[in-house]
Design a protein around this motif. Sequence first.
Motif, PDB file in Angstrom:
ATOM      1  N   THR A  74      24.344-122.430  33.417  1.00  0.00           N
ATOM      2  CA  THR A  74      25.151-121.253  34.590  1.00  0.00           C
ATOM      3  C   THR A  74      23.747-119.997  34.992  1.00  0.00           C
ATOM      4  O   THR A  74      22.968-120.017  34.248  1.00  0.00           O
ATOM      5  CB  THR A  74      26.669-120.825  33.514  1.00  0.00           C
ATOM      6  OG1 THR A  74      26.076-120.202  32.981  1.00  0.00           O
ATOM      7  CG2 THR A  74      27.890-121.701  33.646  1.00  0.00           C
ATOM      8  N   ASP A  75      24.568-118.916  35.652  1.00  0.00           N
ATOM      9  CA  ASP A  75      23.779-117.758  35.480  1.00  0.00           C
ATOM     10  C   ASP A  75      23.700-117.159  34.358  1.00  0.00           C
ATOM     11  O   ASP A  75      22.689-116.236  34.365  1.00  0.00           O
ATOM     12  CB  ASP A  75      24.369-117.017  36.605  1.00  0.00           C
ATOM     13  CG  ASP A  75      24.215-117.158  38.600  1.00  0.00           C
ATOM     14  OD1 ASP A  75      23.769-118.710  38.468  1.00  0.00           O
ATOM     15  OD2 ASP A  75      25.416-116.706  39.393  1.00  0.00           O
ATOM     16  N   ASN A  76      24.614-117.271  33.594  1.00  0.00           N
ATOM     17  CA  ASN A  76      23.893-117.104  32.308  1.00  0.00           C
ATOM     18  C   ASN A  76      23.026-116.950  31.152  1.00  0.00           C
ATOM     19  O   ASN A  76      22.180-116.006  31.109  1.00  0.00           O
ATOM     20  CB  ASN A  76      25.416-116.856  31.418  1.00  0.00           C
ATOM     21  CG  ASN A  76      25.635-115.991  30.028  1.00  0.00           C
ATOM     22  OD1 ASN A  76      25.905-114.587  30.238  1.00  0.00           O
ATOM     23  ND2 ASN A  76      24.726-116.446  28.784  1.00  0.00           N
ATOM     24  N   GLU A  77      22.780-118.002  31.836  1.00  0.00           N
ATOM     25  CA  GLU A  77      21.686-118.535  30.930  1.00  0.00           C
ATOM     26  C   GLU A  77      20.753-119.092  31.740  1.00  0.00           C
ATOM     27  O   GLU A  77      19.123-118.235  31.382  1.00  0.00           O
ATOM     28  CB  GLU A  77      21.984-120.090  30.861  1.00  0.00           C
ATOM     29  CG  GLU A  77      22.758-121.295  29.580  1.00  0.00           C
ATOM     30  CD  GLU A  77      24.234-120.666  30.353  1.00  0.00           C
ATOM     31  OE1 GLU A  77      24.680-120.203  29.321  1.00  0.00           O
ATOM     32  OE2 GLU A  77      24.523-120.766  31.271  1.00  0.00           O
ATOM     33  N   TYR A  78      20.338-118.811  33.251  1.00  0.00           N
ATOM     34  CA  TYR A  78      19.480-117.867  34.151  1.00  0.00           C
ATOM     35  C   TYR A  78      19.141-116.879  33.469  1.00  0.00           C
ATOM     36  O   TYR A  78      17.392-116.619  34.111  1.00  0.00           O
ATOM     37  CB  TYR A  78      19.526-118.683  35.282  1.00  0.00           C
ATOM     38  CG  TYR A  78      19.627-120.089  35.616  1.00  0.00           C
ATOM     39  CD1 TYR A  78      18.746-120.944  35.211  1.00  0.00           C
ATOM     40  CD2 TYR A  78      20.442-120.968  35.932  1.00  0.00           C
ATOM     41  CE1 TYR A  78      18.892-122.683  35.454  1.00  0.00           C
ATOM     42  CE2 TYR A  78      21.072-122.233  35.929  1.00  0.00           C
ATOM     43  CZ  TYR A  78      19.502-122.871  35.807  1.00  0.00           C
ATOM     44  OH  TYR A  78      19.914-124.995  35.986  1.00  0.00           O
ATOM     45  N   ASN A  79      20.145-116.032  33.795  1.00  0.00           N
ATOM     46  CA  ASN A  79      19.283-114.886  33.280  1.00  0.00           C
ATOM     47  C   ASN A  79      18.949-114.341  32.231  1.00  0.00           C
ATOM     48  O   ASN A  79      17.747-113.390  32.199  1.00  0.00           O
ATOM     49  CB  ASN A  79      20.973-113.697  33.987  1.00  0.00           C
ATOM     50  CG  ASN A  79      21.750-114.078  34.796  1.00  0.00           C
ATOM     51  OD1 ASN A  79      20.759-114.052  36.168  1.00  0.00           O
ATOM     52  ND2 ASN A  79      22.702-113.529  35.467  1.00  0.00           N
ATOM     53  N   MET A  80      19.880-115.560  31.498  1.00  0.00           N
ATOM     54  CA  MET A  80      19.008-114.758  29.890  1.00  0.00           C
ATOM     55  C   MET A  80      17.179-115.428  30.064  1.00  0.00           C
ATOM     56  O   MET A  80      16.424-114.388  29.411  1.00  0.00           O
ATOM     57  CB  MET A  80      19.112-116.003  28.811  1.00  0.00           C
ATOM     58  CG  MET A  80      18.934-115.322  27.141  1.00  0.00           C
ATOM     59  SD  MET A  80      20.263-116.991  26.623  1.00  0.00           S
ATOM     60  CE  MET A  80      21.378-116.161  26.457  1.00  0.00           C
ATOM     61  N   ALA A  81      17.199-116.534  30.902  1.00  0.00           N
ATOM     62  CA  ALA A  81      15.721-116.657  30.843  1.00  0.00           C
ATOM     63  C   ALA A  81      15.320-115.853  31.722  1.00  0.00           C
ATOM     64  O   ALA A  81      13.780-115.303  30.998  1.00  0.00           O
ATOM     65  CB  ALA A  81      15.840-118.241  31.549  1.00  0.00           C
ATOM     66  N   LYS A  82      15.371-115.275  32.543  1.00  0.00           N
ATOM     67  CA  LYS A  82      14.823-114.460  33.505  1.00  0.00           C
ATOM     68  C   LYS A  82      14.127-113.237  32.657  1.00  0.00           C
ATOM     69  O   LYS A  82      13.008-112.461  32.257  1.00  0.00           O
ATOM     70  CB  LYS A  82      15.588-113.763  34.419  1.00  0.00           C
ATOM     71  CG  LYS A  82      14.934-115.178  35.579  1.00  0.00           C
ATOM     72  CD  LYS A  82      15.819-115.130  36.940  1.00  0.00           C
ATOM     73  CE  LYS A  82      16.417-115.433  37.653  1.00  0.00           C
ATOM     74  NZ  LYS A  82      17.026-115.244  39.279  1.00  0.00           N
TER      75      LYS A  82
END
Length: 524
Positions: free
Chosen positions: A416-424
């Motif tokens: 989800t966005d939580n994981e993608y934002n974490m990676a960024k």
Amino acid sequence: MTMMNEIHDVLIIGSGHSGGMAAKILTEAGARCLMLNAGPVADITRNAERMSASELPYRGFRPPGHVEHIAQANEFNANVWVDEQEVPYTIEPDKPYSWVRVRLFGGRSLFWSRQSFRLSDYEFKCKSHDGFGEDWPISHADLAPYYSRVERIFRVAGALDGPAQMPDGAFILDNDLWTPSMQRFINAATPRNIPVCKQRRALGVNGLASSVNLLLPDAEQTGNLNSIANAVVREITVDKNTGLPNGCNFVDRITRREMNVKARVVVLAAGTLESTRLLLNSGLANSSGVLGHYLTDQIYGAGVVASVPEARNRKGEKIMGGSAIVPRFRNIDTKSDNFLRGYAFNTTSMTGPLGARNFATYGAELERKLEEYYGSGFIMTIMGEVLGRYENRVRINKDKVDAWGIPVLHIDTKYTDNEYNMAKDAVAVGCELCEAAGFEVLSKNEVPNPPGYSIHEIGTCRMGDDKKKSVLNKWNQSYDHKNLFVVDGASFTSGGWQNPTMTILSLSMRASEYLAGEMNKGNL
């Protein structure tokens, strides 16, 4: 076969880290155990041979169709992994999942990276910290004595330098000095309140840190362990009078002969998704309705590749080398606006070549770049926590079966966005640290690999204090069936950034000692 006819004290399904630990603890406590493993015993002297790529049908590349989802696979090692044509699984068309399986005796314990971390109370008590998910029914203090014993068995090397989010352990102390490149990185991280710690890695014995050499020999020495290879378990059987599990039906992988074994207690240690698949196919342990739900792992693949300028042109001998772990630092004392939980970095100062993909050139110029940058690479890769969500689940696909007619697993999960934002965020921080240290950033990737790639799948059979929200109690014991235990990664209530192996081993040790005590008291 006499072992087929007798009623064993404990049936252990699986021979990896969790099954091996269960066998060691239970047999040493006097329990007569039978272990089933779905594959053969690996004999490297007999089963391995050296061949050049030109001798292989696919010239060393991945055989099509057999190991489609396994990035680690090629034609040289394809027989190590489970053949996806023999044991398929299904996914949603738009939701890729990499399920990496090994059915050799010892399972994936033969191939793990050996990074050895404890979970902290930021993981065990995650809901109390940030309000999301559920707390585990145990704390770090409950598991700490078992962690210490496991660390000694596996000979974990590390330094006593961990912050609260990375608890220290019973280590073989690493007192090596940091190399100049690593020290420059630390100097850049320190004013930003980002901890940089020594790696923690199981040394094992004679280069191997597996169930096969560190756990199963102790169990076999007691005389209380019988093992059957190539036993593909079809279902757990139930006593019609008591409603309790009493053994299993399995099929011989090679002869296709159907067989049955009996036991007073069943311990599942087949690996997260195989254990859950077996419970679902057996119709057991799901009064809560959460069996198969809350599948999680860690995000891998995002990261930064940099170069230390002073080390180029083969000048890095006294500058480069070494590795570090940057434990989670986000959402500890402060709160991020973009994501919950956090990530860690594996950080490596390289002494070898850098990949060609890091340079936007080709031909003679690429050759020149590869030579110039040889031995100057500084790599940062992410290990990020994935939130446990009910909708991330597995179920049985009754329309498809494996080679032995057993219904396969359907996996339905996504980041989800939580994981993608974490990676960024991780990539931005990685670039900032490298540039502050005076390194040149060559390439970066903000997009994690698909779920499953980390080979750290956990959850789907979680433990908890509330039997309406959990499958297992705090002893890895089924709420529905007192003589059924699940001791692998399926039992995790939530994930973390940490590799799960030390926690799996410690939970299996703790559950097995409890199980042995309950048997001695006559409760099982």
